[in-house]
Design a protein around this motif. Sequence first.
Motif, PDB file in Angstrom:
ATOM      1  N   LEU A   1      66.504  51.248  26.753  1.00 44.10           N
ATOM      2  CA  LEU A   1      66.091  50.045  25.789  1.00 44.10           C
ATOM      3  C   LEU A   1      64.757  49.428  26.276  1.00 44.10           C
ATOM      4  O   LEU A   1      63.811  49.279  25.437  1.00 44.10           O
ATOM      5  N   ALA A   2      64.518  49.138  27.515  1.00 42.72           N
ATOM      6  CA  ALA A   2      63.394  48.756  27.845  1.00 42.72           C
ATOM      7  C   ALA A   2      62.090  49.597  27.659  1.00 42.72           C
ATOM      8  O   ALA A   2      60.797  49.325  27.208  1.00 42.72           O
ATOM      9  N   MET A   3      62.128  51.009  27.766  1.00 43.68           N
ATOM     10  CA  MET A   3      61.299  51.959  27.617  1.00 43.68           C
ATOM     11  C   MET A   3      60.920  52.080  25.972  1.00 43.68           C
ATOM     12  O   MET A   3      59.666  51.984  25.504  1.00 43.68           O
ATOM     13  N   ARG A   4      61.919  51.937  25.249  1.00 48.78           N
ATOM     14  CA  ARG A   4      61.965  52.055  23.594  1.00 48.78           C
ATOM     15  C   ARG A   4      61.033  50.728  23.138  1.00 48.78           C
ATOM     16  O   ARG A   4      60.171  50.818  22.188  1.00 48.78           O
ATOM     17  N   LEU A   5      61.472  49.447  23.945  1.00 47.64           N
ATOM     18  CA  LEU A   5      60.791  48.341  23.271  1.00 47.64           C
ATOM     19  C   LEU A   5      59.314  48.387  23.810  1.00 47.64           C
ATOM     20  O   LEU A   5      58.404  48.072  22.883  1.00 47.64           O
ATOM     21  N   LEU A   6      58.921  48.820  25.001  1.00 49.44           N
ATOM     22  CA  LEU A   6      57.585  49.218  25.300  1.00 49.44           C
ATOM     23  C   LEU A   6      56.802  49.973  24.336  1.00 49.44           C
ATOM     24  O   LEU A   6      55.600  49.731  24.016  1.00 49.44           O
ATOM     25  N   ILE A   7      57.321  51.266  23.915  1.00 55.00           N
ATOM     26  CA  ILE A   7      56.651  52.165  23.235  1.00 55.00           C
ATOM     27  C   ILE A   7      56.613  51.496  21.736  1.00 55.00           C
ATOM     28  O   ILE A   7      55.613  51.530  21.255  1.00 55.00           O
ATOM     29  N   ALA A   8      57.474  50.847  21.270  1.00 56.38           N
ATOM     30  CA  ALA A   8      57.627  50.362  19.913  1.00 56.38           C
ATOM     31  C   ALA A   8      56.449  49.295  19.745  1.00 56.38           C
ATOM     32  O   ALA A   8      55.584  49.371  19.119  1.00 56.38           O
ATOM     33  N   GLY A   9      56.289  48.301  21.093  1.00 62.77           N
ATOM     34  CA  GLY A   9      55.243  47.482  21.186  1.00 62.77           C
ATOM     35  C   GLY A   9      53.834  48.079  21.173  1.00 62.77           C
ATOM     36  O   GLY A   9      52.899  47.473  20.486  1.00 62.77           O
ATOM     37  N   MET A  10      53.880  49.313  21.821  1.00 57.30           N
ATOM     38  CA  MET A  10      52.426  49.774  21.922  1.00 57.30           C
ATOM     39  C   MET A  10      52.203  50.463  20.754  1.00 57.30           C
ATOM     40  O   MET A  10      50.878  50.538  19.873  1.00 57.30           O
ATOM     41  N   LEU A  11      52.913  51.041  19.872  1.00 59.01           N
ATOM     42  CA  LEU A  11      52.809  51.453  18.338  1.00 59.01           C
ATOM     43  C   LEU A  11      52.342  50.530  17.437  1.00 59.01           C
ATOM     44  O   LEU A  11      51.438  50.606  16.745  1.00 59.01           O
TER      45      LEU A  11
ATOM     46  N   SER B   1      50.935  47.415  18.424  1.00 57.61           N
ATOM     47  CA  SER B   1      49.620  47.092  18.709  1.00 57.61           C
ATOM     48  C   SER B   1      48.591  47.849  18.465  1.00 57.61           C
ATOM     49  O   SER B   1      47.548  47.590  18.430  1.00 57.61           O
ATOM     50  N   GLY B   2      48.810  49.243  18.236  1.00 53.11           N
ATOM     51  CA  GLY B   2      47.755  50.119  17.838  1.00 53.11           C
ATOM     52  C   GLY B   2      47.292  51.156  19.065  1.00 53.11           C
ATOM     53  O   GLY B   2      46.288  51.928  18.617  1.00 53.11           O
ATOM     54  N   ILE B   3      48.046  50.979  20.068  1.00 55.19           N
ATOM     55  CA  ILE B   3      47.259  51.633  21.193  1.00 55.19           C
ATOM     56  C   ILE B   3      47.436  53.301  20.891  1.00 55.19           C
ATOM     57  O   ILE B   3      46.652  54.008  21.165  1.00 55.19           O
ATOM     58  N   PHE B   4      48.553  53.438  20.473  1.00 58.34           N
ATOM     59  CA  PHE B   4      48.850  55.159  20.236  1.00 58.34           C
ATOM     60  C   PHE B   4      48.551  55.530  18.842  1.00 58.34           C
ATOM     61  O   PHE B   4      48.449  56.710  18.573  1.00 58.34           O
ATOM     62  N   THR B   5      48.285  54.575  18.014  1.00 57.48           N
ATOM     63  CA  THR B   5      48.123  55.099  16.420  1.00 57.48           C
ATOM     64  C   THR B   5      46.849  55.966  16.207  1.00 57.48           C
ATOM     65  O   THR B   5      47.214  57.137  15.436  1.00 57.48           O
ATOM     66  N   PRO B   6      45.880  56.050  16.984  1.00 61.73           N
ATOM     67  CA  PRO B   6      44.826  56.975  16.855  1.00 61.73           C
ATOM     68  C   PRO B   6      45.096  58.460  17.234  1.00 61.73           C
ATOM     69  O   PRO B   6      44.934  59.298  16.402  1.00 61.73           O
ATOM     70  N   VAL B   7      46.030  58.449  17.969  1.00 67.53           N
ATOM     71  CA  VAL B   7      46.615  59.778  18.713  1.00 67.53           C
ATOM     72  C   VAL B   7      47.548  60.204  17.845  1.00 67.53           C
ATOM     73  O   VAL B   7      47.756  61.448  17.569  1.00 67.53           O
TER      74      VAL B   7
END
Length: 98
Positions: free
Chosen positions: A4-14, A16-22
């Motif tokens: 759950l913590a990992m999914r929330l971290l990844i969702a937050g990164m998405l 925030s735009g961190i992974f969006t360009p990739v």
Amino acid sequence: MNKLAMRLLIAGMLLSGIFTPVLFAKSEQAEVWQKQTVTVLNGDTVWAIARQFAAKDEDIRMVVARIYKENNLGGRAVIQPGQQLVVPVKTKEVATVN
């Protein structure tokens, strides 16, 4: 770290735009600039020069800002007749960015 913590971290990164360009990489058009050199004439202002080079739909303030930046002009810079200014002008060409 639990799932759950990992999914929330990844969702937050998405979000925030961190992974969006990739993750969503696509071809985009980049602005291409051509640098024009202008000799300042008596009575010229940066605004008047910018007006000559602004595209039809372009905010003149953006052109003025580019001239100031390209020529390292200070806030209330005074330009002199005979001075050479570089004016970055948008060209009709576009570069593809992948």
